[in-house]
Design a protein around this motif. Structure first.
Motif, PDB file in Angstrom:
ATOM      1  N   LYS A   3     -21.893 -10.289  17.992  1.00  0.00           N
ATOM      2  CA  LYS A   3     -21.462 -11.204  19.131  1.00  0.00           C
ATOM      3  C   LYS A   3     -20.062 -11.401  19.480  1.00  0.00           C
ATOM      4  CE  LYS A   3     -22.229 -14.733  22.981  1.00  0.00           C
ATOM      5  NZ  LYS A   3     -22.998 -15.785  23.501  1.00  0.00           N
ATOM      6  N   GLU A   4     -19.807 -12.370  18.244  1.00  0.00           N
ATOM      7  CA  GLU A   4     -18.446 -13.390  17.588  1.00  0.00           C
ATOM      8  C   GLU A   4     -17.117 -11.772  17.401  1.00  0.00           C
ATOM      9  OE1 GLU A   4     -21.273 -13.756  15.866  1.00  0.00           O
ATOM     10  OE2 GLU A   4     -21.145 -15.520  16.505  1.00  0.00           O
ATOM     11  N   ILE A   5     -17.901  -9.992  17.243  1.00  0.00           N
ATOM     12  CA  ILE A   5     -16.907  -9.358  16.990  1.00  0.00           C
ATOM     13  C   ILE A   5     -16.942  -8.427  17.988  1.00  0.00           C
ATOM     14  CG2 ILE A   5     -16.560  -6.975  15.843  1.00  0.00           C
ATOM     15  CD1 ILE A   5     -18.931  -7.722  13.158  1.00  0.00           C
ATOM     16  N   ALA A   6     -18.117  -9.095  19.340  1.00  0.00           N
ATOM     17  CA  ALA A   6     -17.711  -7.987  20.636  1.00  0.00           C
ATOM     18  C   ALA A   6     -16.634  -8.995  20.923  1.00  0.00           C
ATOM     19  CB  ALA A   6     -18.853  -8.347  20.987  1.00  0.00           C
ATOM     20  N   GLU A   7     -16.457 -10.823  20.868  1.00  0.00           N
ATOM     21  CA  GLU A   7     -15.167 -11.210  21.272  1.00  0.00           C
ATOM     22  C   GLU A   7     -14.364 -10.889  20.701  1.00  0.00           C
ATOM     23  OE1 GLU A   7     -17.191 -15.624  20.642  1.00  0.00           O
ATOM     24  OE2 GLU A   7     -18.763 -14.687  22.563  1.00  0.00           O
ATOM     25  N   TYR A   8     -14.491 -11.410  19.462  1.00  0.00           N
ATOM     26  CA  TYR A   8     -12.796 -10.874  18.869  1.00  0.00           C
ATOM     27  C   TYR A   8     -12.034  -9.596  19.409  1.00  0.00           C
ATOM     28  CZ  TYR A   8      -9.296 -10.152  14.851  1.00  0.00           C
ATOM     29  OH  TYR A   8      -8.195 -10.226  14.816  1.00  0.00           O
ATOM     30  N   THR A  25     -21.488  -3.672  24.242  1.00  0.00           N
ATOM     31  CA  THR A  25     -20.822  -3.567  22.539  1.00  0.00           C
ATOM     32  C   THR A  25     -21.537  -4.541  21.693  1.00  0.00           C
ATOM     33  OG1 THR A  25     -18.334  -3.323  23.529  1.00  0.00           O
ATOM     34  CG2 THR A  25     -18.195  -4.361  21.740  1.00  0.00           C
ATOM     35  N   VAL A  26     -21.780  -5.324  22.267  1.00  0.00           N
ATOM     36  CA  VAL A  26     -22.915  -6.399  21.542  1.00  0.00           C
ATOM     37  C   VAL A  26     -24.192  -5.810  20.455  1.00  0.00           C
ATOM     38  CG1 VAL A  26     -24.156  -8.541  20.916  1.00  0.00           C
ATOM     39  CG2 VAL A  26     -22.650  -8.591  21.911  1.00  0.00           C
ATOM     40  N   GLU A  27     -24.811  -5.333  21.337  1.00  0.00           N
ATOM     41  CA  GLU A  27     -25.978  -4.076  21.482  1.00  0.00           C
ATOM     42  C   GLU A  27     -25.564  -2.816  20.394  1.00  0.00           C
ATOM     43  OE1 GLU A  27     -27.581  -3.400  24.916  1.00  0.00           O
ATOM     44  OE2 GLU A  27     -28.012  -5.376  25.347  1.00  0.00           O
ATOM     45  N   TYR A  28     -24.990  -2.199  21.344  1.00  0.00           N
ATOM     46  CA  TYR A  28     -24.582  -1.661  19.984  1.00  0.00           C
ATOM     47  C   TYR A  28     -23.295  -1.827  18.700  1.00  0.00           C
ATOM     48  CZ  TYR A  28     -20.917   2.619  18.191  1.00  0.00           C
ATOM     49  OH  TYR A  28     -20.394   3.230  17.036  1.00  0.00           O
TER      50      TYR A  28
END
Length: 104
Positions: A3-8, A25-28
């Motif tokens: 989730k943090e990576i997707a937000e970034y 993106t989070v699921e992927y």
């Protein structure tokens, strides 16, 4: 973590091709992370098991003398890293000349 990576990625304006921003993106990323952990763990277990079996075989064959394959992996990794450092060191003089030429 996904989730943090997707937000970034969203803050930076970056996207993963063929994946919508947000929950997709989070699921992927979670799927890729789980897959990487599984295959990485499987590879490490195969390496550990095969090195143990080969080590026992070579000890019997060579009257108790054998080099552990874990040690060989560490030595090879160290040699590869040393080679990369040496190549980077050799590139530095030409890089500094190029930077001086352009006034940087």
């Amino acid at each position: 973590m996904p989730k943090e990576i997707a937000e970034y990625l969203n803050k930076m304006g970056a996207r993963i091709p063929n994946v919508k921003p947000g929950n997709a993106t989070v699921e992927y990323l979670a799927k890729v992370q789980a897959s990487t952990r599984f295959w990485g763990g499987l590879l490490l277990s195969v390496l550990a098991t095969s090195s143990t079996i080969l080590d026992h075989y070579l000890r019997k064959r060579n009257d108790g003398f054998s080099i552990g394959f874990t040690s060989v992996l560490i030595i090879v990794g160290s040699i590869i890293e040393l080679r990369r450092s040496y190549q980077a060191y050799n590139v530095m003089p030409s890089l500094s000349k190029a930077l001086k030429r352009y006034g940087v």
